[in-house]
Each structure stands twice: as C-alpha cells, then as structure tokens.
Design a protein around this motif. Sequence first.
Motif, short mmCIF file in Angstrom:
data_model
loop_
_atom_site.label_atom_id
_atom_site.label_comp_id
_atom_site.label_asym_id
_atom_site.label_seq_id
_atom_site.Cartn_x
_atom_site.Cartn_y
_atom_site.Cartn_z
N ASP A 344 1.27 -1.36 0.32
CA ASP A 344 0.25 0.63 0.05
C ASP A 344 0.28 1.36 0.21
OD1 ASP A 344 -2.83 1.11 0.00
OD2 ASP A 344 -2.01 1.10 2.01
N ASP A 345 2.25 1.05 0.50
CA ASP A 345 3.14 2.45 0.54
C ASP A 345 3.53 2.97 -0.64
OD1 ASP A 345 3.02 2.59 3.47
OD2 ASP A 345 5.05 2.08 3.71
N ALA A 346 3.52 1.60 -2.17
CA ALA A 346 3.70 1.81 -2.81
C ALA A 346 3.41 3.37 -3.49
CB ALA A 346 4.11 1.00 -4.05
N THR A 347 3.99 3.82 -3.79
CA THR A 347 3.15 5.53 -4.87
C THR A 347 2.72 5.00 -6.56
OG1 THR A 347 5.83 6.15 -5.47
CG2 THR A 347 4.88 6.66 -3.71
N ALA A 348 3.52 4.40 -6.68
CA ALA A 348 3.44 4.25 -8.67
C ALA A 348 1.67 3.19 -8.95
CB ALA A 348 4.63 4.26 -9.40
N GLY A 349 2.33 2.45 -8.67
CA GLY A 349 1.67 0.80 -8.33
C GLY A 349 2.22 -0.37 -7.43
N HIS A 350 0.59 -1.00 -7.09
CA HIS A 350 0.30 -1.95 -6.36
C HIS A 350 -0.35 -3.18 -7.02
CE1 HIS A 350 -0.42 1.87 -3.74
NE2 HIS A 350 -1.10 2.12 -4.58
N LEU A 351 0.89 -4.13 -6.65
CA LEU A 351 0.04 -5.29 -7.67
C LEU A 351 -0.53 -6.36 -6.20
CD1 LEU A 351 -0.72 -7.53 -9.64
CD2 LEU A 351 1.64 -8.40 -9.60
N ALA A 352 -1.54 -7.19 -6.93
CA ALA A 352 -1.89 -7.89 -5.34
C ALA A 352 -2.01 -9.40 -5.46
CB ALA A 352 -3.51 -7.55 -4.72
N ILE A 353 -1.47 -11.05 -5.33
CA ILE A 353 -1.81 -11.58 -6.73
C ILE A 353 -2.62 -12.24 -5.22
CG2 ILE A 353 -0.81 -14.27 -6.47
CD1 ILE A 353 0.49 -11.55 -8.42
N ASN A 354 -4.09 -12.68 -5.69
CA ASN A 354 -5.18 -13.06 -5.05
C ASN A 354 -5.40 -14.24 -4.28
OD1 ASN A 354 -7.39 -13.17 -3.89
ND2 ASN A 354 -8.98 -13.22 -5.99
N ARG A 355 -5.21 -14.71 -3.31
CA ARG A 355 -4.90 -15.63 -1.77
C ARG A 355 -6.33 -15.59 -1.43
NH1 ARG A 355 -1.25 -18.67 0.76
NH2 ARG A 355 -0.26 -16.86 1.34
N ASN A 356 -7.25 -15.00 -1.89
CA ASN A 356 -8.31 -14.64 -0.39
C ASN A 356 -8.08 -14.31 0.62
OD1 ASN A 356 -10.36 -15.63 -2.83
ND2 ASN A 356 -10.68 -17.36 -1.87
N LYS A 357 -7.02 -13.11 0.36
CA LYS A 357 -6.84 -13.14 2.04
C LYS A 357 -7.12 -11.51 2.16
CE LYS A 357 -3.83 -16.07 3.27
NZ LYS A 357 -4.40 -17.48 3.92
N PRO A 358 -8.39 -11.75 3.22
CA PRO A 358 -8.93 -10.40 3.23
C PRO A 358 -8.60 -8.97 3.44
CG PRO A 358 -9.95 -11.99 4.94
CD PRO A 358 -7.72 -12.22 4.36
N GLU A 359 -7.26 -8.67 4.33
CA GLU A 359 -6.78 -6.83 4.21
C GLU A 359 -6.51 -7.13 3.11
OE1 GLU A 359 -4.30 -4.18 6.90
OE2 GLU A 359 -5.05 -6.05 7.69
N LEU A 360 -5.74 -7.69 2.56
CA LEU A 360 -4.76 -7.25 0.72
C LEU A 360 -6.26 -6.83 0.45
CD1 LEU A 360 -2.52 -6.98 0.09
CD2 LEU A 360 -2.41 -8.80 -1.07
N MET A 361 -6.74 -7.85 -0.05
CA MET A 361 -8.27 -7.80 -0.58
C MET A 361 -8.99 -6.66 -0.62
SD MET A 361 -6.42 -10.11 -3.00
CE MET A 361 -7.53 -9.67 -4.59
N CYS A 362 -9.11 -5.56 0.68
CA CYS A 362 -9.70 -4.72 0.65
C CYS A 362 -9.10 -3.74 0.93
CB CYS A 362 -9.85 -4.97 1.91
SG CYS A 362 -11.67 -5.76 2.43
N ARG A 363 -8.00 -3.46 0.44
CA ARG A 363 -7.65 -2.68 -0.41
C ARG A 363 -7.45 -2.85 -1.52
NH1 ARG A 363 -6.81 1.19 3.34
NH2 ARG A 363 -5.73 0.35 5.48
N ALA A 364 -6.78 -4.02 -1.78
CA ALA A 364 -6.86 -4.08 -3.29
C ALA A 364 -8.27 -3.35 -3.73
CB ALA A 364 -6.15 -5.38 -4.02
#
Length: 424
Positions: A344-364
């Motif tokens: 989330d700290d990244a300024t230009a791009g964020h890549l989330a590989i989807n493993r159904n992990k709630p906090e990451l996927m909520c942000r994504a």
Amino acid sequence: MRNRHTVATVLALAVTASLAAAVPATAAPTDAPGTCPQLSKSLKWYGENREQLQEMIDERGSCSDPSGPRPVAAFDWDNTIVKNDISEATLAWTLKHDKLLQPADWRATNKWLTAAADRALTEACGTDVPAGEPLPTSKDTGCTDEILDIYNTAETSDGKPAFEGEWNHRRTVPEYVWLTQLFAGLKPATLTSYARQARAENLAAPIGHEQTVGTHKMAGYVRYYEQQRDLIRTLRKAGFDVYVISASMEPIVDAWAGGAGFDRAHTIGIRNLVEDGKLGYDVEGCGDVPDGGGEALTYMDGKRCWINQEIFHVKGADAWKKQDRAHRIAFGAGDAETDVTFVDDATAGHLAINRNKPELMCRAYDNADGRWLVNPMFIEPLPRKSGTYPCSTEGYAEPEGGSGPMHRADGSVVPDQRDSVYGG
C-alpha cells in the motif's frame, strides 16, 4: 481455462514522474534513450494487467527520465514470486531428513511458547536425544506431527494453546518466529544448503504434488512464476532497484533468490542472530525495537519498517512510519496480509496476487488511489470467493489482536468488497 471478468480494479497506473519513490542513485541506462524495456507478450496476465504494468514502467523507469533518481520496487517472495512457501518446503525437508536439533529446553526456544506446548513437545519428541543432536523426525511421526501442529495451528496436537502473552499483531506472529527458532544450532550456510536441497526436490516434483510429513499432507512442489520473473527482469532493465522483502529466513531465501536474479544485497528476510557461528533463538529488531524474541519481523507493518531501515536508511521509531514519496517504494507486490502495508505504501503501482486474504484484498479492490492491480495466482488459481470481504467491520488487523473496520487515508471506512478477479 481461466474465466474473464470485467474488473473495476484494473485501472490505469499512470502517474507523473514527480511522484517518484526512489533511492538517490543514477538510473541504469536502457538500450536507447526514450525506449522502455517491454514485458513479454507471450506470458499470460489477467485482463489488461500486463499493459497497465508496462504503462507504470514507461512512466517511472529510466526510459522516461534517465537523469532522475532510481525508483525502488519490492516483492514479497512466498506465493508472490513463487507458488507455495519455501520456509514450509525447507521445514518439511529437514523433518524428513532428521536435520532439526534437540533443544535443551523447548520452553526456551520461544518467549511465547506455553507450558502446555512445552509438555507436548517434550512428551512427543522425548528426552533420549541429547541437546544439540538431530531428532529422528523421519521415523518419529509423533514428534513431527506435534511440531507441525504447533506451527500450523498455534495449538498442540490435543488442542491446547501453544502461544500466550502479548505481542503487536501487525509486527509479528509467534509461530512464524518459532519456525525460525526450530533451526537454531545450525550454521547459516548449513541451513542454506538444506534449503537448496528442498528447492531441488520441490522444483522437480510435478505441479499439484503433495508430500506426507509425519502424518500430515503438505504441498510438495514449488514453482517460480515466469510472469513475475519477467516483470522483475524488465523492472531492472528499466532502471528500478528491485528487492525481495520476505517473512522467510534470509538463509532460506538465499537458496532461492538467485533463480529470480536477486543477490544478497537485495534480499531482506528474517535475521536470527548468530552465536559462535550458529543460528540462535534471538532475532534482529527493527527501528526502535531491539534485537530479541522476534517482536519486529518482516511481517505486515514490520515489512515497512525493514524497507525504510534497510533501503531508505530511516532509523529509530521513524522507520515504522509512512514516509514521504521520495522515501517510499514506487512499486510493491504481495499476496497476503503480511504484505499489505508495504504494498500500500507504493506510489506508482500495487500488485495483489489473489489468495483471498481479506486485508490485502480489501485494499486492492477498494483501489483508493487508482493504482491497484489484482491477478489470480498464475498456477492453480483459486475460484471466486463466496460472499464479500468484510472490509467495513473486520477488514483491518488490530495491533492488540482481533479485527476492526478498515479505513482509507481520509478516515472513511472501506465498504465490503466482492471478489472479481479469480481463476476458473
């Protein structure tokens, strides 16, 4: 075949070069001024993700501004660069080959280990083997099962809590620390050699293979994601300074990192202190958290701290804080809650590989800055998650434990999100 879906989260990553997150350094030249290295078109990405990643590279790489500061990219390792977990692969290999050493006292291995866990391990593994000698875990399934149950479930085999006490739940996990402490007494190079042998075994096994360790079934293969290796190569050619930030131990990551082009100077993992040439129980701290029992792992907010400290040279308590844009990564990639803060700290791009992990996927899926991309796992992707991610009520892991609503930077609550990028 993977299903195709229209994805609201796949949005433009374009951002002006003035928002560069960089370490002051001279950017590596490209083959020709104004020509950006290109991601392979033969490797399949979800939807328009490859095109959006290329746009980010074009905007932020040295091809855009050869005289500018060098942008930083950071990748998690397990299930982000490779499919499956290299720490678990190494643990399985050591258990099958009698390479873990008997501790003098199980309770001393981890500051949070309960008396019940101490008793269970002592009973299961016995006391006949002298301290410092290998446990016969290849044949003693009771000992092996007890170790795996405590690591996997944070409970003993008979269901008693294995860890107790207080810890910051955004900085560490006792069972993650304990996994590193199981390797105490080994030389770092010895552990790396074990990890290399586990690597060879897991790369040779067919995709989908399971192995039996004790009486447990565990993943028995690992694969590098070719899309990620190509992305890493392209970022480097475009002038990015690319790092691994992993919750695996550095001696284990060292056995794998070269396969994606990383050297030790660009690898950050859990660092157990070395005593008389051998790995000890204590773990290096970060920021204002001193060395000790593992209170500041490369985990969640700890990954931010380690990036700030090791890459941007931010010291003390400030290393835990979100930095200005000039001292933040440009691009981050991860697959789980352990990665959410630094990605989330990244300024230009964020890549989330989807493993159904709630906090990451909520942000994504909330995609507050319009720069998040979601991609299914490149191998054996998960199907669509049923229901919604409970972002508005349980989307954020609280430091003291439990969960609460996830908030955006402006204080607003992130609404619940539906899973829309998944495999077939």
